[in-house]
Scaffold this active site. Structure first.
Site, PDB file in Angstrom:
ATOM      1  N   HIS A  15       6.858   1.173  -6.663  1.00 50.56           N
ATOM      2  CA  HIS A  15       6.453   0.248  -5.612  1.00 50.56           C
ATOM      3  C   HIS A  15       4.937   0.019  -5.623  1.00 50.56           C
ATOM      4  O   HIS A  15       4.155   0.927  -5.900  1.00 50.56           O
ATOM      5  CB  HIS A  15       6.907   0.763  -4.255  1.00 50.56           C
ATOM      6  N   ASP A  25       8.160   8.605  -1.495  1.00 54.51           N
ATOM      7  CA  ASP A  25       8.897   8.018  -0.369  1.00 54.51           C
ATOM      8  C   ASP A  25      10.342   8.517  -0.282  1.00 54.51           C
ATOM      9  O   ASP A  25      11.185   7.844   0.301  1.00 54.51           O
ATOM     10  CB  ASP A  25       8.910   6.492  -0.494  1.00 54.51           C
ATOM     11  N   HIS A  61       6.889   6.557  -8.135  1.00 52.70           N
ATOM     12  CA  HIS A  61       7.816   5.435  -8.305  1.00 52.70           C
ATOM     13  C   HIS A  61       7.036   4.131  -8.369  1.00 52.70           C
ATOM     14  O   HIS A  61       5.818   4.113  -8.190  1.00 52.70           O
ATOM     15  CB  HIS A  61       8.877   5.411  -7.206  1.00 52.70           C
ATOM     16  N   ASP A  73       2.634  -0.276  -3.454  1.00 48.98           N
ATOM     17  CA  ASP A  73       1.724   0.543  -2.650  1.00 48.98           C
ATOM     18  C   ASP A  73       1.553   1.952  -3.213  1.00 48.98           C
ATOM     19  O   ASP A  73       0.863   2.789  -2.618  1.00 48.98           O
ATOM     20  CB  ASP A  73       2.166   0.587  -1.183  1.00 48.98           C
ATOM     21  N   HIS A  74       2.154   2.200  -4.374  1.00 45.89           N
ATOM     22  CA  HIS A  74       1.981   3.480  -5.074  1.00 45.89           C
ATOM     23  C   HIS A  74       1.340   3.318  -6.449  1.00 45.89           C
ATOM     24  O   HIS A  74       0.818   4.290  -6.990  1.00 45.89           O
ATOM     25  CB  HIS A  74       3.331   4.193  -5.209  1.00 45.89           C
ATOM     26  N   HIS A 130      15.735   5.887  -3.047  1.00 45.93           N
ATOM     27  CA  HIS A 130      14.756   4.909  -2.538  1.00 45.93           C
ATOM     28  C   HIS A 130      14.512   3.864  -3.623  1.00 45.93           C
ATOM     29  O   HIS A 130      14.571   2.656  -3.377  1.00 45.93           O
ATOM     30  CB  HIS A 130      13.474   5.628  -2.156  1.00 45.93           C
ATOM     31  N   HIS A 152       3.391   8.689   3.427  1.00 47.57           N
ATOM     32  CA  HIS A 152       3.157   7.799   4.576  1.00 47.57           C
ATOM     33  C   HIS A 152       3.026   8.598   5.864  1.00 47.57           C
ATOM     34  O   HIS A 152       3.649   9.653   6.034  1.00 47.57           O
ATOM     35  CB  HIS A 152       4.324   6.807   4.746  1.00 47.57           C
TER      36      HIS A 152
END
Length: 266
Positions: free
Chosen positions: A57, A140, A55, A59-60, A118, A178
């Site tokens: 975001h 996530d 996805h 941090d990905h 999410h 995570h």
């Protein structure tokens, strides 16, 4: 011989590295930060050959461009495919995946599962046979002992996505993104204090973290036994959700919404 190892990033992210021990080729899942990936690849004498994204975001996806640039600087003749969702904002994706699309990495066939909630673009990547065991890279959406916050979808959508994942084989190994497990389990105990499987899992995972061992991957069976977000039809979970809400929950979506809102402020 194929292997999967976690690369720690930021404060609690895991970037997964799937690699072939003979060819030394590596596929990287959700590289939010390029630096630890570059270091891991160099330390293990690996060459980046594929990137997988769940996805959008930061941090990905934040490390994709730097990884591609670094690879091009050393292996200009290598074309690195980037598999990910149909979200066009992730401009580096070369192969955009929708529900049931398949692709192959190191001889492993992966199937795309659309799991919005999410984020609207969220996908999970499932392989039915990794050395005899099914595996799932789920970003996530499903966490060890929990699930992602509902940022872009709604509770019904998120519950449908989680339910889709529960249809996979019970021995599926869940590679989430995570290290949230102990916090998730702390909340799970508040929801289901009488769950003996959960109590045993808390002790087991506390011991792993005290020895600096990742708590993931988990298994789908363990999640079904202990993860409250997969147990919204269990009477103890319903009772706690209703007690927290101060009113009856009309269906499993209402139960899910109640405990997700509870967890958001736990």
């Amino acid at each position: 011989m194929l292997k999967i190892e976690p690369i720690a990033a930021f404060s609690d992210n895991y970037i997964w590295c799937l690699y072939d021990k003979q060819s030394r080729q590596a596929a990287i899942v959700d590289p939010g930060d390029a630096a630890p990936v570059v270091e891991f690849l160099a330390r293990n004498n690996l060459t980046l050959s594929t990137i997988l994204i769940t996805h959008h975001h930061a941090d990905h996806v934040g490390g994709i461009a730097q990884l591609l640039s670094a690879a091009a600087s050393t292996h200009a003749d290598i074309d690195i495919p980037v598999y990910g969702p149909t979200n066009k904002s992730i401009t580096q994706i070369t192969h955009r995946l929708s529900q049931d699309d398949t692709f192959t990495v190191f001889g492993l066939q992966f199937r795309c599962l659309a799991v919005p909630g999410h984020t609207m673009d969220h996908i999970a990547l499932y392989c039915s046979d990794f050395a005899g065991t099914p595996i799932l890279f789920c970003g996530d959406t499903l966490f060890a002992g929990g699930c992602g916050r509902v940022f872009e979808g709604n509770p019904s959508m998120m519950l449908d996505s989680l339910t889709k994942l529960t249809q996979l084989p019970l021995n599926t190994e869940i590679f989430c993104a995570h290290e949230y497990t102990l916090g998730n389990l702390n909340f799970a105990v508040a929801v289901e204090p009488g769950n003996e499987s959960l109590k045993a899992r808390v002790k087991f995972d506390q011991n792993r973290r005290s020895n600096n061992i990742p708590t993931v991957p988990s298994t789908l069976q363990s999640e079904l036994d202990t993860n409250p977000f997969l147990r919204c039809q269990q009477p103890p979970v319903i009772a706690q959700a209703e007690q927290h809400e101060g009113k009856p929950c009309s269906d499993k979506v209402a139960v899910f919404a109640a405990i997700r809102g509870w967890k958001d402020n736990f």
